[in-house]
Design a protein around this motif. Structure first.
Motif, mmCIF file in Angstrom:
data_model
loop_
_atom_site.group_PDB
_atom_site.id
_atom_site.type_symbol
_atom_site.label_atom_id
_atom_site.label_comp_id
_atom_site.label_asym_id
_atom_site.label_seq_id
_atom_site.Cartn_x
_atom_site.Cartn_y
_atom_site.Cartn_z
ATOM 1 N N ALA A 242 53.579 35.463 47.352
ATOM 2 C CA ALA A 242 53.132 35.086 46.006
ATOM 3 C C ALA A 242 52.805 33.593 45.985
ATOM 4 O O ALA A 242 53.482 32.799 46.629
ATOM 5 C CB ALA A 242 54.204 35.405 44.973
ATOM 6 N N VAL A 243 51.768 33.239 45.245
ATOM 7 C CA VAL A 243 51.359 31.837 45.126
ATOM 8 C C VAL A 243 51.088 31.496 43.669
ATOM 9 O O VAL A 243 50.834 32.369 42.843
ATOM 10 C CB VAL A 243 50.102 31.520 45.966
ATOM 11 C CG1 VAL A 243 50.405 31.542 47.431
ATOM 12 C CG2 VAL A 243 48.967 32.437 45.624
ATOM 13 N N ASN A 244 51.118 30.189 43.397
ATOM 14 C CA ASN A 244 50.868 29.685 42.049
ATOM 15 C C ASN A 244 50.146 28.354 42.171
ATOM 16 O O ASN A 244 50.643 27.431 42.805
ATOM 17 C CB ASN A 244 52.205 29.494 41.310
ATOM 18 C CG ASN A 244 52.011 28.909 39.940
ATOM 19 O OD1 ASN A 244 50.913 28.911 39.394
ATOM 20 N ND2 ASN A 244 53.095 28.397 39.374
ATOM 21 N N CYS A 245 48.967 28.235 41.566
ATOM 22 C CA CYS A 245 48.225 26.973 41.506
ATOM 23 C C CYS A 245 47.985 26.639 40.043
ATOM 24 O O CYS A 245 47.642 27.520 39.253
ATOM 25 C CB CYS A 245 46.865 27.106 42.217
ATOM 26 S SG CYS A 245 46.979 27.269 44.005
ATOM 27 N N ALA A 246 48.147 25.367 39.699
ATOM 28 C CA ALA A 246 47.913 24.934 38.312
ATOM 29 C C ALA A 246 47.446 23.491 38.302
ATOM 30 O O ALA A 246 47.920 22.673 39.081
ATOM 31 C CB ALA A 246 49.208 25.059 37.504
ATOM 32 N N VAL A 247 46.476 23.203 37.419
ATOM 33 C CA VAL A 247 45.943 21.861 37.281
ATOM 34 C C VAL A 247 45.590 21.629 35.813
ATOM 35 O O VAL A 247 44.853 22.417 35.229
ATOM 36 C CB VAL A 247 44.655 21.685 38.128
ATOM 37 C CG1 VAL A 247 44.048 20.305 37.892
ATOM 38 C CG2 VAL A 247 44.925 21.898 39.594
ATOM 39 N N GLY B 290 45.201 27.629 35.644
ATOM 40 C CA GLY B 290 46.264 28.128 36.502
ATOM 41 C C GLY B 290 45.968 29.535 36.960
ATOM 42 O O GLY B 290 45.284 30.298 36.278
ATOM 43 N N VAL B 291 46.477 29.853 38.140
ATOM 44 C CA VAL B 291 46.345 31.191 38.692
ATOM 45 C C VAL B 291 47.621 31.519 39.466
ATOM 46 O O VAL B 291 48.188 30.659 40.155
ATOM 47 C CB VAL B 291 45.082 31.315 39.597
ATOM 48 C CG1 VAL B 291 45.159 30.389 40.788
ATOM 49 C CG2 VAL B 291 44.852 32.743 40.049
ATOM 50 N N VAL B 292 48.096 32.743 39.294
ATOM 51 C CA VAL B 292 49.274 33.255 39.981
ATOM 52 C C VAL B 292 48.870 34.555 40.644
ATOM 53 O O VAL B 292 48.217 35.390 40.011
ATOM 54 C CB VAL B 292 50.430 33.510 38.989
ATOM 55 C CG1 VAL B 292 51.631 34.099 39.690
ATOM 56 C CG2 VAL B 292 50.805 32.251 38.251
ATOM 57 N N ALA B 293 49.255 34.722 41.917
ATOM 58 C CA ALA B 293 48.866 35.939 42.630
ATOM 59 C C ALA B 293 49.993 36.423 43.526
ATOM 60 O O ALA B 293 50.755 35.626 44.072
ATOM 61 C CB ALA B 293 47.616 35.687 43.471
ATOM 62 N N GLN B 294 50.067 37.750 43.644
ATOM 63 C CA GLN B 294 51.020 38.369 44.569
ATOM 64 C C GLN B 294 50.308 39.495 45.284
ATOM 65 O O GLN B 294 49.554 40.253 44.665
ATOM 66 C CB GLN B 294 52.245 38.906 43.842
ATOM 67 C CG GLN B 294 53.271 39.482 44.802
ATOM 68 C CD GLN B 294 54.546 39.898 44.110
ATOM 69 O OE1 GLN B 294 54.601 39.960 42.888
ATOM 70 N NE2 GLN B 294 55.571 40.191 44.894
ATOM 71 N N SER B 295 50.567 39.606 46.608
ATOM 72 C CA SER B 295 49.868 40.597 47.415
ATOM 73 C C SER B 295 50.831 41.248 48.391
ATOM 74 O O SER B 295 51.882 40.702 48.709
ATOM 75 C CB SER B 295 48.722 39.923 48.190
ATOM 76 O OG SER B 295 48.105 40.857 49.046
ATOM 77 N N GLU B 296 50.419 42.417 48.864
ATOM 78 C CA GLU B 296 51.179 43.086 49.914
ATOM 79 C C GLU B 296 50.895 42.458 51.277
ATOM 80 O O GLU B 296 51.517 42.808 52.263
ATOM 81 C CB GLU B 296 50.826 44.566 49.944
ATOM 82 C CG GLU B 296 51.239 45.316 48.703
ATOM 83 C CD GLU B 296 50.788 46.762 48.697
ATOM 84 O OE1 GLU B 296 50.305 47.248 49.746
ATOM 85 O OE2 GLU B 296 50.922 47.400 47.652
ATOM 86 N N ALA B 297 49.954 41.551 51.324
ATOM 87 C CA ALA B 297 49.597 40.886 52.572
ATOM 88 C C ALA B 297 50.742 39.984 53.026
ATOM 89 O O ALA B 297 51.604 39.591 52.246
ATOM 90 C CB ALA B 297 48.335 40.060 52.376
#
Length: 137
Positions: free
Chosen positions: A129-134, A97-104
Motif C-alpha cells: 500500500a502507498v500514499n502520496c499527498a501534496v 492525494g492518492v492512496v493505493a493498495q494492490s495484491e502485487a
C-alpha cells in the motif's frame, strides 16, 4: 413668517455642507481620513494547474485506490495496474492525494504537478500500500 428665514438659512447651510463633503469624498484625494484608500492590486486569472496521479506496479494486477478530485472529493477506483489520471484546475489552492493498495509485491505512487514530480512513494511486500499527498498552491 417672521422666523421662516431662520429655517431657510439652516437648510441652506446644511445643503452647502453636504455638497462640500460629497465633493471631498468623490475627489481623488488620497486621504484615508475622508474614506479613500489606494486601489487594490489587479488580480488576474490564476494559472492553470495540471495534476497527474500515477500508480505503477506489475502490469495487469488489480489495484484499489482513492484520490482527491479537483473539488476535494474522494474518488474510489478498482482497476488494473498501471493507472493514471490527470486533473486541470484554476483554483488558487488544492489538496491532492492518492492512496493505493494492490495484491502485487510492489506498488508505487507519484504526483506530478505542471510536469514536476512533487511526491513519490514505493511500497513492497504482500498487499503493498502507498500514499502520496501534496498541498498545491
Amino acid at each position: 413668517m417672521k422666523s421662516a428665514w431662520v429655517y431657510g438659512v439652516v437648510f441652506l447651510v446644511l445643503g452647502l455642507t453636504a455638497m462640500f463633503i460629497a465633493r471631498l469624498r468623490l475627489s481623488e484625494i488620497q486621504d484615508l481620513a475622508i474614506g479613500h484608500s489606494s486601489r487594490p492590486p489587479v488580480v488576474g486569472r490564476p494559472i492553470e494547474k495540471v495534476v497527474e496521479y500515477e500508480i505503477d506496479g506489475p502490469s495487469g494486477l488489480p489495484v484499489r485506490l482513492s484520490y482527491l478530485d479537483e473539488q476535494g472529493n474522494a474518488k474510489d477506483v478498482s482497476t488494473d495496474l498501471p493507472w493514471r489520471t490527470s486533473l486541470r484546475t484554476h483554483k488558487l489552492t488544492l489538496a491532492t492525494g492518492v492512496v493505493a493498495q494492490s495484491e502485487a509485491d510492489q506498488v508505487s505512487c507519484r504526483i506530478v504537478i505542471n510536469g514536476q514530480a512533487r511526491d513519490s512513494q514505493t511500497s513492497s511486500g504482500r498487499f503493498a500500500a502507498v500514499n502520496c499527498a501534496v498541498p498545491v498552491s
